[in-house]
Design a protein around this motif. Sequence first.
Motif: not given
Length: 286
Positions: A68-81, A183-196
Amino acid sequence: MEIIHQKKRQTRHLILHPSRANKAMLKRKAIPLSLLAIIAIIISGVIIMNINDEEKSPKTKDHILDKDGLITKYDSFISERMNKKKLTPIDKTQLESFLKLNLDILSGLITPEEVDRTNINVDVKLWAPKLLTAPIISATMTNTYIIKEPTSSTKGVYGEFSSSILRKDDKAPWEYSSLSMLNLYKFPILTDFEPTDYAKLNLKLVDKFLLSNLENQAQRIDFSPTSNYKEFASSNRNGLNYAFYKFISTKSAVPLTVVFGVQEDQYNEHEIYPKNWYYVYMKRGS
């Protein structure tokens, strides 16, 4: 690749007027011929669309959708929780690869059309203007990847990053690209980038400045072909950046400028490289 049209094209058919003696007869013949021409155009259009669909590689996004074109068997890697999200090694690898792909497009190593045909993770949408004769100058690229496949008892997990690319007209190369951790939930996504991580992207740090430096014109970097640095500094979304780190690079002899924006709560004046960036702006040229 999907082209989003905002207005349907109208077609006109020109019928030449014959002499008075044969006018009625030829008119009767012209009508079915014009209908045949229309049918031929429709059929050829369907064939072209089918050819394009056949050339296009199956997409990861299609894999996670149900019938049906919906995502029902997967969760996003970010969520309201969540109250924040730190990128995992898988997420970072995908993000770095996607940043590299954007830089490859800006340097002319690959086109968005080629990306859409050959990269299973990246879906490209070209945005057609309302005026049909106007050039396509903007596109969106979405990188979707699977982190975990579903089982009989648990859902799978997928991740996704999107970027916008811009150019001045259809004769010009793609010149600007941007990507954010908004993101939709407006919380920080920490990219955790290093000099490498910056070294892997072949980026060389050359400057650091604050948003206020754009406002007082101490810095004059344009991030878009449609707005200058003053308009950029006053915009709501871009104004969420507090500090900027400017990098340069070169691909296929094309100079590139890459600026990472950091929000105030993630800014550390003692850090040489931005660890948790919020926005990245990429530009063809210095």
